[in-house]
Design an enzyme around this catalytic site. Structure first.
Site, short mmCIF file in Angstrom:
data_model
loop_
_atom_site.label_atom_id
_atom_site.label_comp_id
_atom_site.label_asym_id
_atom_site.label_seq_id
_atom_site.Cartn_x
_atom_site.Cartn_y
_atom_site.Cartn_z
N LYS A 116 41.71 -27.36 57.93
CA LYS A 116 43.06 -27.91 58.00
C LYS A 116 43.67 -27.64 59.38
O LYS A 116 44.67 -28.24 59.74
CB LYS A 116 43.94 -27.36 56.88
CG LYS A 116 44.07 -25.88 56.84
CD LYS A 116 44.67 -25.42 55.52
CE LYS A 116 44.47 -23.93 55.32
NZ LYS A 116 44.47 -23.52 53.94
N LYS A 144 45.15 -12.28 63.57
CA LYS A 144 46.37 -12.96 63.14
C LYS A 144 47.54 -12.69 64.07
O LYS A 144 48.35 -13.57 64.34
CB LYS A 144 46.74 -12.56 61.70
CG LYS A 144 45.80 -13.19 60.68
CD LYS A 144 46.23 -12.92 59.26
CE LYS A 144 45.23 -13.55 58.31
NZ LYS A 144 45.63 -13.50 56.92
N LYS A 177 33.48 -26.62 61.62
CA LYS A 177 33.73 -26.80 60.18
C LYS A 177 34.96 -27.67 59.93
O LYS A 177 35.93 -27.58 60.68
CB LYS A 177 33.95 -25.43 59.52
CG LYS A 177 32.67 -24.83 58.98
CD LYS A 177 32.85 -23.41 58.48
CE LYS A 177 33.92 -23.21 57.44
NZ LYS A 177 33.75 -21.96 56.66
P1 AMP Z 1 40.22 -21.44 53.70
O1 AMP Z 1 41.53 -21.74 53.04
O2 AMP Z 1 40.00 -22.19 54.97
O3 AMP Z 1 39.96 -19.96 53.83
O4 AMP Z 1 39.10 -21.98 52.71
C1 AMP Z 1 38.94 -21.49 51.40
C2 AMP Z 1 37.46 -21.52 51.06
O5 AMP Z 1 36.97 -22.86 51.16
C3 AMP Z 1 36.60 -20.69 52.00
O6 AMP Z 1 36.42 -19.41 51.54
C4 AMP Z 1 35.28 -21.44 52.00
O7 AMP Z 1 34.47 -20.96 50.95
C5 AMP Z 1 35.64 -22.85 51.70
N1 AMP Z 1 35.62 -23.72 52.90
C6 AMP Z 1 36.62 -23.91 53.79
N2 AMP Z 1 36.27 -24.81 54.72
C7 AMP Z 1 35.01 -25.22 54.41
C8 AMP Z 1 34.07 -26.14 54.99
N3 AMP Z 1 34.38 -26.88 56.05
N4 AMP Z 1 32.88 -26.30 54.39
C9 AMP Z 1 32.55 -25.57 53.28
N5 AMP Z 1 33.37 -24.69 52.70
C10 AMP Z 1 34.59 -24.50 53.25
#
Ligand code: AMP
Length: 328
Positions: free
Chosen positions: A190, A104, A187
């Site tokens: 955002k 980070k 993946k």
């Molecule tokens: P994040 O805010 O990116 O940490 O995402 C929160 C949760 O969403 C993560 O812990 C993953 O379990 C799930 N997640 C995020 N991106 C993906 C993706 N492209 N495909 C599947 N699960 C995802």
């Protein structure tokens, strides 16, 4: 979950959808951790709006405030209070070894780096132990945080007597792994370079359809072009998996129905919209009704505080802090 950025299809199919099912099989606590987002927030009013948005989305997807405990971290002051105690229980060396701190801060070159970015694992430890959590469902990138929580909780129990339940990291039930529609090797995220690869749950239907129609596939043609092959045909495989995830079939079975990419893209977009339409409608309704949203969050905060205040009291008592006695 941090209230930063909109929820996308990857979050939904990979994680959130499982929480909705899971709320009936365990005593689940889902916090919107606005205080963690504060480690990188420098503008007024942003966090509150993003917190409302994520809360509305949690309820819109079907998390039920009467079944699970859905709350905003800053509504439960015990988090900050136990967070300080955890800061005094974790060591500087342990925090220095956190890979996420290194990642980070590397990303914030020439930007303000708050002390909170260094100490937040202590607050996260408090977030977990406040609820006597046995299990913390996390992805691989968060395992180190549960490890440090265990170490700190064990140390505290050793110093001051049995106080905290020692949590375990568990791998959440496998959800779909959704890839970017523009770059199927990475993946859906955002932080994608372009918004075109990422479908947000609040995207207008026309935007969702456009993103699916423009999804990257490959230049194969012929009756055999639509096959489920992750290694050779990642773009097509991603569409098949998304389609399968929202229609409750296998990617293989979906592939059998198609010969052309165009049709597959349109049908997948429409199948996704069939799931997203009611979610978006409920989301908009809740955002338009801040009183109702506040009521739902109040239910969560009250339930959360009941458990959290008992844990904090136990910690204070076991340390032997002088209680503040009310005057007779
Ligand atoms: P994040 O805010 O990116 O940490 O995402 C929160 C949760 O969403 C993560 O812990 C993953 O379990 C799930 N997640 C995020 N991106 C993906 C993706 N492209 N495909 C599947 N699960 C995802």
């Amino acid at each position: 979950m941090q209230p930063t950025g909109d929820v996308h299809l990857g979050n939904y199919l990979g994680a959130l959808r499982n929480w909705v099912v899971g709320q009936h099989s365990c005593d689940a606590f889902h916090g919107i951790v606005d205080l963690h987002a504060l480690t990188v927030t420098e503008e007024p009013d942003v966090l509150g709006r993003q917190t409302m948005s994520l809360a509305a989305m949690f309820f819109a997807i079907g998390l039920d405030p009467d079944v699970a405990t859905i709350f905003v971290q800053s509504h439960v002051p015990e988090h900050s209070q136990l967070g300080w105690i955890m800061e005094c229980t974790v060591s500087f060396g342990e925090l220095s070894r956190m890979t996420q701190f290194k990642d980070k801060t590397a990303k914030r070159e020439h930007q303000f780096i708050s002390a909170g970015l260094f100490t937040y694992p202590a607050l996260q430890a408090a977030d977990i132990v406040l609820y006597d959590a046995n299990e913390v469902p996390v992805g691989d990138d968060q395992r180190q945080h549960v490890e440090i929580t265990r170490d700190v909780a064990i140390r505290f129990n050793h110093r001051f007597g049995d106080t905290f339940v020692i949590p375990e990291a568990v791998t959440p039930a496998a959800g779909a792994r959704v890839m970017s529609l523009q770059d199927p090797a990475s993946k859906m995220s955002k932080s994608d370079d372009s918004d075109a690869g990422c479908v947000y749950l609040v995207d207008e239907p026309s935007v969702v359809m456009k993103k699916f129609k423009r999804a990257v596939t490959d230049s194969d043609t012929g009756p055999d072009a639509v096959r489920y092959d992750r290694a050779e045909k990642p773009g097509v495989a991603n569409l098949l998996e998304i389609n399968a995830a929202v229609t409750g079939r296998t990617p293989q079975a979906v592939a059998d129905d198609y010969e052309q990419y165009g049709r597959l893209k349109v049908d997948t977009g429409e199948a996704v919209l069939a799931v997203l339409d009611p979610i978006r409608a409920r989301y908009v309704e809740l955002l338009d009704d801040p009183g109702e949203l506040a009521r739902l969050l109040r239910i969560g905060a009250d339930k959360a505080r009941e458990v959290a205040s008992a844990t904090l009291d136990r910690a204070h008592r076991n340390i032997g802090l002088l209680p503040a006695t009310p005057l007779a």
